[in-house]
Structure formats: C-alpha cells, structure tokens
Design an enzyme around this catalytic site. Sequence first.
Site, PDB file in Angstrom:
ATOM      1  N   THR A  16       0.823  -1.208   0.000  1.00  0.00           N
ATOM      2  CA  THR A  16       0.000   0.000   0.000  1.00  0.00           C
ATOM      3  C   THR A  16       0.857   1.258   0.000  1.00  0.00           C
ATOM      4  OG1 THR A  16      -1.666  -1.253   1.217  1.00  0.00           O
ATOM      5  CG2 THR A  16      -1.954   1.123   1.164  1.00  0.00           C
ATOM      6  N   TYR A  52       5.716 -11.855   4.924  1.00  0.00           N
ATOM      7  CA  TYR A  52       4.514 -11.416   4.219  1.00  0.00           C
ATOM      8  C   TYR A  52       4.197 -12.452   3.158  1.00  0.00           C
ATOM      9  CZ  TYR A  52       1.386  -8.102   1.762  1.00  0.00           C
ATOM     10  OH  TYR A  52       0.309  -7.477   1.173  1.00  0.00           O
ATOM     11  N   LYS A  62       2.498 -11.795   8.254  1.00  0.00           N
ATOM     12  CA  LYS A  62       1.318 -11.110   7.733  1.00  0.00           C
ATOM     13  C   LYS A  62       0.761 -12.020   6.657  1.00  0.00           C
ATOM     14  CE  LYS A  62      -0.374  -7.252   4.980  1.00  0.00           C
ATOM     15  NZ  LYS A  62      -0.030  -6.079   4.130  1.00  0.00           N
TER      16      LYS A  62
END
Length: 309
Positions: A55, A143, A171
């Site tokens: 993001t 991630y 994550k």
Amino acid sequence: MTSTSHPARAIFGSNLVAMPTPMNPDGSLDEAGIGAVAKHLVDSGCDGIVVAGTTGEAPTLELVELLRVLELVRAAAGSATRLVVGVGTNHTAKSVQTARAVAAAGADALLVVTPYYSKPSQAGVIAHTVAIADATELPVMLYDIPGRTGLALTRETLVELSHHPRIAAVKDAKGDLFEVMSVMAETGMAYYCGIDELNLPYLAAGASGLVSVMGVVGADRNRDLITAIDAGDLPRARAINDAVRPLTIALMRTAPGVVTAKAALREIGVIAHAAVRAPLLEATASEVAVIRAALAADGQPTGNRLLTA
C-alpha cells in the site's frame, strides 16, 4: 485473550495500518501529507504502521525516498508507535542493503515479502529470507501473499523459518485459516491478518492483530474489534464487523488498495492529492463515488476540507 497472550504485540503492535505514501501530482513525495497521514492513523487508534509495504508503493520508492518517508512518519507518529518497514524484494542483496539502512534509520521491525516474479524454490526462499533476517537485529514479519508474488510460503517453509530467532510473525494474505492455526500451534509464530475481509475470523482463530488497508479510515473500528475478541465478546465483534463491512467492500473490492486508500484519505481531507505512481492509476470518478458513498454512510465527512476550506 490479553496482550500477555500475544507477546508479539509488544514488538509489532496489534492494530497496524498499511500506510499509503502520499505523493504530489508530479510524482514527488508529499511530505506534509506523509506527516498528516501518520498523525491521523495514530489519532484514529492504530499502534503500528507498516511503512513501504504494498500500500506504500514500495516498488516505486528509491531508497533515499524510503528513508525520508520513515523519518517523516516517525516524527509524526511518535516513539510509541511501532514502525514495520517493508524491505523485501526479489533481489536478495538489495533487500539486505535496505534492511540495514532502515534499521540504522530507526525502524522497529522489518516486513519481508516472499520473492516475487523469480519463483525460487522453497529452499531459495528460506535462504533469501534468512539473509535478510541475519542482516540486522530487528524482528521480522514475513509477508505471505501468493496472489501478488506468484509464490506461497509452504507450511514446511514457515515452520523452518520460525526457528530463526528474529523471524517472529507472519502477515498472512493467503487465506488458509487451517494452515494459520496449524502453524501457530506448532511454532508459536504470531499471525497478522492481511485480508481485511477476514479480520474477524483471523482474530477469532488466535491472530495477534491486523495489518489493515481499511484501517486508513477505520482504525478505531479495528481497535474495537480486537478489544471485543480479546474480551471473548463475539456478538459485539460480529456487530463491529457488520458495521464496517461497507467500508471494507469499498476499499478492498473497488480498485487496488493503494488507490482506494489514497482516494479515501483525500475524501476525508487528510491529504490534498490521491496521486499514485505508474503503473498504478488514480481512482476514477466512479470509483471515488463508491468510496465517498461508503464514507458518508459510515458518518465520515467527505469533500476534502483541505481543498474546500
């Protein structure tokens, strides 16, 4: 469950937001906007910020820009907010260099995405990840997002990486809840939900927290959701989840999260521009209309007070 039940929260936080990197229409960093977003997130209730993740448009940030963003976020967010900085790429040496640079600049933890595009073997993934983890003394959050990388972390790889003293969390944007619960049970690895649509079931399954895009405009609701789950109050957790569902749909299913997050922040007047770097494109008028309607239904002021004041 309390914070004591989730020791990873002291390292990474529990209510993390994946922060977009505000930019000016010419593509330069919007330094005032970066500080404004960081302050807004902390004021909204988050205790951790992911800097330069997906993001944050990490693939388009030069190292000097990343370090400047980290400096500005730290100044605005304060020392109590955990800053988890994205350093993973598909270039091991570059990732190691970035990890060392952000560690020296004051990052609290590293976010390491699975190497994308190259599609190494799982042994290659392990070697890559361990090289980054060995480069600093900072804790590491893996991630796992095969929808973007084209390569999932297997259960066996996750177990192997859990033996590293600094690899402490994942994550997860893979969505395999049974694997999540299995790896947590076998390894003690902390999990953070990286799929806003599944925040409730991840927390109910024992995740330590969230890394949320929707949190750019709903960190307070994410905080309340975490509190309700910790208290064992599932009816309240379901009610919070139901109330925030329209925002989640608008931000996660209208356009890429980078694009919608910036559009939402512009709508509520936190930033002046929703500019993104190519190959991304700024939200269209119809996409902005969906986001604006969800924000209005949520009771949030829209119309960008920065531009109308």
